[in-house]
Motif scaffolding. Sequence first.
Motif, PDB file in Angstrom:
ATOM      1  N   PHE A 173       0.819  -1.210   0.000  1.00  0.00           N
ATOM      2  CA  PHE A 173       0.000   0.000   0.000  1.00  0.00           C
ATOM      3  C   PHE A 173       0.857   1.266   0.000  1.00  0.00           C
ATOM      4  CE2 PHE A 173      -2.447  -3.368   1.882  1.00  0.00           C
ATOM      5  CZ  PHE A 173      -3.744  -3.177   1.432  1.00  0.00           C
ATOM      6  N   ASN A 204       1.050   0.598   5.831  1.00  0.00           N
ATOM      7  CA  ASN A 204       0.083  -0.146   6.638  1.00  0.00           C
ATOM      8  C   ASN A 204       0.692  -1.317   7.391  1.00  0.00           C
ATOM      9  OD1 ASN A 204      -1.780   1.588   5.644  1.00  0.00           O
ATOM     10  ND2 ASN A 204      -2.759   0.140   4.263  1.00  0.00           N
ATOM     11  N   PHE A 243       1.505  -3.310  10.734  1.00  0.00           N
ATOM     12  CA  PHE A 243       0.769  -3.369  11.997  1.00  0.00           C
ATOM     13  C   PHE A 243       1.589  -2.630  13.048  1.00  0.00           C
ATOM     14  CE2 PHE A 243      -0.490  -7.618  10.035  1.00  0.00           C
ATOM     15  CZ  PHE A 243      -1.547  -7.043   9.359  1.00  0.00           C
ATOM     16  N   HIS A 256       1.454  -2.220  16.206  1.00  0.00           N
ATOM     17  CA  HIS A 256       1.722  -2.766  17.531  1.00  0.00           C
ATOM     18  C   HIS A 256       2.647  -3.979  17.473  1.00  0.00           C
ATOM     19  CE1 HIS A 256      -1.430  -5.044  15.756  1.00  0.00           C
ATOM     20  NE2 HIS A 256      -1.519  -5.895  16.750  1.00  0.00           N
ATOM     21  N   ARG A 311      -7.830   2.852   8.832  1.00  0.00           N
ATOM     22  CA  ARG A 311      -8.468   1.834   7.986  1.00  0.00           C
ATOM     23  C   ARG A 311      -7.462   0.929   7.304  1.00  0.00           C
ATOM     24  NH1 ARG A 311     -12.331   3.708   3.435  1.00  0.00           N
ATOM     25  NH2 ARG A 311     -11.783   1.623   2.754  1.00  0.00           N
ATOM     26  N   GLY A 312      -6.291   1.495   7.011  1.00  0.00           N
ATOM     27  CA  GLY A 312      -5.254   0.729   6.324  1.00  0.00           C
ATOM     28  C   GLY A 312      -4.823  -0.507   7.094  1.00  0.00           C
ATOM     29  N   GLN A 313      -4.918  -0.450   8.438  1.00  0.00           N
ATOM     30  CA  GLN A 313      -4.506  -1.596   9.254  1.00  0.00           C
ATOM     31  C   GLN A 313      -5.367  -2.820   8.925  1.00  0.00           C
ATOM     32  OE1 GLN A 313      -1.989  -1.678  11.885  1.00  0.00           O
ATOM     33  NE2 GLN A 313      -1.362   0.032  10.614  1.00  0.00           N
ATOM     34  N   GLU A 326      -7.232  -3.192   6.241  1.00  0.00           N
ATOM     35  CA  GLU A 326      -7.117  -3.537   4.823  1.00  0.00           C
ATOM     36  C   GLU A 326      -5.892  -4.391   4.551  1.00  0.00           C
ATOM     37  OE1 GLU A 326      -7.245  -0.036   2.458  1.00  0.00           O
ATOM     38  OE2 GLU A 326      -9.430  -0.044   2.380  1.00  0.00           O
ATOM     39  N   SER A 327      -4.776  -4.021   5.191  1.00  0.00           N
ATOM     40  CA  SER A 327      -3.570  -4.795   4.901  1.00  0.00           C
ATOM     41  C   SER A 327      -3.708  -6.196   5.499  1.00  0.00           C
ATOM     42  CB  SER A 327      -2.318  -4.085   5.409  1.00  0.00           C
ATOM     43  OG  SER A 327      -2.352  -3.914   6.789  1.00  0.00           O
ATOM     44  N   ALA A 328      -4.398  -6.306   6.644  1.00  0.00           N
ATOM     45  CA  ALA A 328      -4.618  -7.633   7.226  1.00  0.00           C
ATOM     46  C   ALA A 328      -5.459  -8.487   6.281  1.00  0.00           C
ATOM     47  CB  ALA A 328      -5.306  -7.517   8.575  1.00  0.00           C
ATOM     48  N   LYS A 329      -6.514  -7.876   5.720  1.00  0.00           N
ATOM     49  CA  LYS A 329      -7.368  -8.609   4.780  1.00  0.00           C
ATOM     50  C   LYS A 329      -6.592  -8.998   3.535  1.00  0.00           C
ATOM     51  CE  LYS A 329     -11.932  -6.971   5.949  1.00  0.00           C
ATOM     52  NZ  LYS A 329     -12.710  -5.746   5.800  1.00  0.00           N
ATOM     53  N   ALA A 330      -5.769  -8.054   3.042  1.00  0.00           N
ATOM     54  CA  ALA A 330      -4.998  -8.327   1.831  1.00  0.00           C
ATOM     55  C   ALA A 330      -4.049  -9.504   2.049  1.00  0.00           C
ATOM     56  CB  ALA A 330      -4.220  -7.088   1.405  1.00  0.00           C
ATOM     57  N   ARG A 377      -6.496  -9.895  16.051  1.00  0.00           N
ATOM     58  CA  ARG A 377      -5.034  -9.780  16.051  1.00  0.00           C
ATOM     59  C   ARG A 377      -4.543  -8.373  15.722  1.00  0.00           C
ATOM     60  NH1 ARG A 377      -1.829 -12.969  18.354  1.00  0.00           N
ATOM     61  NH2 ARG A 377      -0.244 -12.331  16.852  1.00  0.00           N
ATOM     62  N   VAL A 378      -5.322  -7.630  14.931  1.00  0.00           N
ATOM     63  CA  VAL A 378      -4.815  -6.341  14.451  1.00  0.00           C
ATOM     64  C   VAL A 378      -5.578  -5.155  15.042  1.00  0.00           C
ATOM     65  CG1 VAL A 378      -4.401  -4.929  12.393  1.00  0.00           C
ATOM     66  CG2 VAL A 378      -3.982  -7.392  12.317  1.00  0.00           C
ATOM     67  N   GLN A 389      -4.746  -2.815  19.062  1.00  0.00           N
ATOM     68  CA  GLN A 389      -4.393  -1.402  18.932  1.00  0.00           C
ATOM     69  C   GLN A 389      -5.454  -0.515  19.563  1.00  0.00           C
ATOM     70  OE1 GLN A 389      -2.367  -0.146  15.226  1.00  0.00           O
ATOM     71  NE2 GLN A 389      -2.968  -2.132  14.453  1.00  0.00           N
TER      72      GLN A 389
END
Lengths: 254, 324
Positions: free
Chosen positions: A97, A101, A103, A105, B189-191, B193-197, B208-209, B213
């Motif tokens: 991205f 993005n 994580f 934490h 929102r990017g957090q 989205e990147s997990a889904k990606a 987890r994400v 946070q």
Amino acid sequence: MIEPALRVEGVRKSYGQVEVLKGIDMQVKPGEVACLVGPSGSGKSTFLRCINHLEKINSGRLYVHGELVGYQEKKGRLYELSDREVCRKRAEIGMVFQNFNLFQHMSVLENIIEAPTRVLKISKEEAVIHARELLELVGLSGREDSLPKQLSGGQQQRVAITRALAMRPKLMLFDEPTSALDPELVGEVLTAMQDLASSGMTMIVVTHEMGFARKVADTVAFMDAGLIVESGPPDKILDSPQHERTKSFFSKVL
Amino acid sequence: MDSKKEQGPISTTPANSEATILNAVPIRHYGRWIATAFLLLVAMVMVKSLITNPRFRWGIVGDYIISAPILGGLRLTLILTVVAQLLGILIGIILAIMRLSSNRVLARAAWIYIWFFRGTPLLVQLIFWYNISALYPEIAIGIPFGPTFWQGNANDVITPFAVAILGLALNEGAYMAEIVRGGIVGIDRGQGESAKALGMTHMQTLRRVILPQAVKVIIPPTGNQTILMLKTTSLVSVLALADLLYTAQTIYARTFETMPLLMVVSLWYLGITSVLTFGQFFLERHFTEGKQHRISFTQRIAGMVPMRKSSSQLTEAGKVNHND
């Protein structure tokens, strides 16, 4: 004939009344690098996000390695895939991205091994070994325990690329990977992407870096107002575009 | 040392500290001095009154403060606080996730729940649950329109203790829902989205994400809610449940030692609140990254350092670290 890595037929996408993709057709062969260029708001990023089903398309067909994205076709009818099935397919498509993005934490290493251990159910030891190998390739050995905010933008983006690669994807999507970076940090990310391209990865890159497109891309597709205006080899598109819209765009950016 | 000659009074070279001292006269804060003097006077009057006014009857306070009935009441108050708050947090998380669901029925149901429980006084809710048997004399567990597995008298099931837990937790859930939702919505929102990606499922992404946070944002207001809950449990005295306040009330109704017993109650609430504040501080510190920025409890109480480091300061520190 080999099945293309990406086959797109008449894809349309609207947000309410606004149609952002107005019938996209495209093919990318395995091992190819395709760059999507064009003005902002032309639908490049939306199109990229449709490829891994972060956005749902309204009509058309989108196949990754011959498999329909997000749906299943049975006897001429489309069935939406369950969350789990969509996830299984997404796991084969890496995405990087604009804003990294990572994580926030988790440490660099935790970022990289999270999905391999949780999604692919690889053992932690194996995932760590793989993560360290990949980090070495992008020149970030020794940064395993750093938190994302302790890294520069360029380093964060290289970790993000590593995180995507840790899933051993068949296709990589890049959504303006260098747009949020300080100018002097762009080079390190582009180098990592170029290395990846020469290793044979299939890549679709939304970018404003015309130099990268010229050097690395097999195909450049120029998008405007929700359509691919023209596409072809980089020299042809960048140096002798046919359409007025393409000409005026490149006269401004090159 | 001839450096003294060269250095003017505002030299930036700290070679000789005496030479760099400015001999400027500080601003006189007359307003602050007057306010300080006034507050000191008020404090002295109050302390003198606390000590010399015999009607406080501190001896009686001392007699009761660790007496068995008061400690029993305290025990119930603490149980109510812990159980109701934990249940409230659980309900809050579920409601927050429902409110953020793309399913409109789920989202709207959570909204209605929050609207109802925040819109009516807790005291009314407690009395309502207490009298629920007027509406439903019989309570049964089974499948609606299907078989019944268990059936009983409402008054047997819904004891005052159950009413207290039910009332406090259901009400708390509505407030916690908004706190949890705020924490989740505040995550970029990017957090997600990147997990889904990466192929993580909806639940994995959340667990987890997003939630880890969000916790950082959720902890401080949850601490406040817990302190509030401790004091709110005193409302259960209307259910004739022998918590700290109700126990004191029953004693002074008999002995007319109203003020000393209210002192006993207040001292206990203050003490527990202080302990909770202390715990909240350490919880917050635990969830703040950047251990080098940690401050001590006394520093915080003295108000010497801001509660939270701004993100820019953290980034600065990160950069320094990175350059090492």
